[in-house]
Design a protein around this motif. Sequence first.
Motif, short mmCIF file in Angstrom:
data_model
loop_
_atom_site.label_atom_id
_atom_site.label_comp_id
_atom_site.label_asym_id
_atom_site.label_seq_id
_atom_site.Cartn_x
_atom_site.Cartn_y
_atom_site.Cartn_z
N LEU A 5 -14.83 -109.74 21.72
CA LEU A 5 -15.46 -108.93 21.12
C LEU A 5 -14.22 -107.89 20.31
O LEU A 5 -13.34 -107.57 20.98
CB LEU A 5 -16.42 -107.76 21.79
CG LEU A 5 -17.14 -106.68 21.30
CD1 LEU A 5 -18.08 -107.20 20.34
CD2 LEU A 5 -17.77 -105.97 22.44
N LYS A 6 -14.73 -107.80 19.19
CA LYS A 6 -13.51 -107.06 18.56
C LYS A 6 -13.57 -105.71 18.67
O LYS A 6 -14.66 -104.83 18.98
CB LYS A 6 -13.38 -107.15 16.82
CG LYS A 6 -13.23 -108.52 16.36
CD LYS A 6 -13.06 -108.58 14.73
CE LYS A 6 -12.75 -109.87 14.28
NZ LYS A 6 -12.68 -109.70 12.77
N VAL A 12 -24.90 -106.96 21.84
CA VAL A 12 -26.39 -106.70 22.57
C VAL A 12 -26.93 -107.86 23.26
O VAL A 12 -26.83 -109.03 22.57
CB VAL A 12 -27.21 -106.33 21.20
CG1 VAL A 12 -28.55 -105.89 21.91
CG2 VAL A 12 -26.70 -104.97 20.54
N ILE A 13 -27.11 -107.74 24.34
CA ILE A 13 -27.52 -109.03 25.26
C ILE A 13 -28.68 -108.32 26.24
O ILE A 13 -28.64 -107.57 26.57
CB ILE A 13 -26.25 -109.43 26.03
CG1 ILE A 13 -25.72 -108.40 27.05
CG2 ILE A 13 -25.34 -110.15 25.06
CD1 ILE A 13 -24.61 -109.06 27.92
N PRO A 14 -29.54 -109.42 26.68
CA PRO A 14 -30.59 -109.39 27.75
C PRO A 14 -29.63 -109.56 29.08
O PRO A 14 -29.10 -110.44 29.08
CB PRO A 14 -31.42 -110.30 27.52
CG PRO A 14 -30.75 -111.43 26.73
CD PRO A 14 -29.83 -110.79 25.96
N ARG A 28 -19.92 -101.75 24.05
CA ARG A 28 -19.08 -101.15 22.81
C ARG A 28 -17.74 -101.20 23.25
O ARG A 28 -17.32 -101.01 24.42
CB ARG A 28 -19.68 -100.05 22.44
CG ARG A 28 -20.92 -100.07 21.64
CD ARG A 28 -21.42 -98.54 21.12
NE ARG A 28 -22.70 -98.63 20.92
CZ ARG A 28 -23.44 -97.98 20.11
NH1 ARG A 28 -22.38 -97.10 19.11
NH2 ARG A 28 -24.50 -97.84 19.69
N LYS A 29 -17.03 -101.63 22.18
CA LYS A 29 -15.08 -101.71 22.60
C LYS A 29 -14.90 -100.75 21.39
O LYS A 29 -14.99 -100.94 20.30
CB LYS A 29 -14.86 -103.29 22.45
CG LYS A 29 -13.31 -103.32 22.83
CD LYS A 29 -12.63 -104.69 22.61
CE LYS A 29 -13.01 -105.48 23.84
NZ LYS A 29 -12.43 -106.88 23.65
N ASP A 30 -14.15 -100.00 22.19
CA ASP A 30 -13.53 -99.02 21.33
C ASP A 30 -12.00 -99.36 20.63
O ASP A 30 -11.90 -100.37 20.87
CB ASP A 30 -13.34 -97.50 21.92
CG ASP A 30 -12.21 -97.54 23.25
OD1 ASP A 30 -11.51 -98.38 23.04
OD2 ASP A 30 -12.24 -96.54 23.88
N ALA A 31 -11.34 -98.61 20.11
CA ALA A 31 -10.22 -99.14 19.25
C ALA A 31 -9.06 -99.45 20.10
O ALA A 31 -8.08 -100.12 19.94
CB ALA A 31 -9.97 -98.04 18.23
N GLN A 32 -9.22 -98.63 21.63
CA GLN A 32 -8.15 -99.04 22.29
C GLN A 32 -8.29 -100.24 23.38
O GLN A 32 -7.65 -100.48 24.21
CB GLN A 32 -7.97 -97.90 23.25
CG GLN A 32 -7.08 -96.64 22.47
CD GLN A 32 -8.06 -96.15 21.50
OE1 GLN A 32 -9.28 -95.87 21.88
NE2 GLN A 32 -7.55 -95.42 20.43
N GLY A 33 -9.72 -100.89 23.07
CA GLY A 33 -10.08 -102.14 23.96
C GLY A 33 -10.81 -101.37 25.30
O GLY A 33 -11.37 -102.38 25.77
#
Length: 54
Positions: A5-6, A12-14, A28-33
């Motif tokens: 994931l970038k 989004v997953i079940p 969700r992945k933020d800019a810092q990872g």
Amino acid sequence: MIEQLKPGGTLVIPLGRQHFGQDLLTIRKDAQGRTEERRILPAAFVPSTGSAEE
């Protein structure tokens, strides 16, 4: 999977066992990872059957 994931991306997953109740989850992945996980709602995903021509 999460490693792919970038930064800034959302997955989004079940989550859960099929036929035993699942939850729809966002990761969700933020800019810092760093990642943030959030359960959205109960879900029941089932596998697709048949062909695309039906």
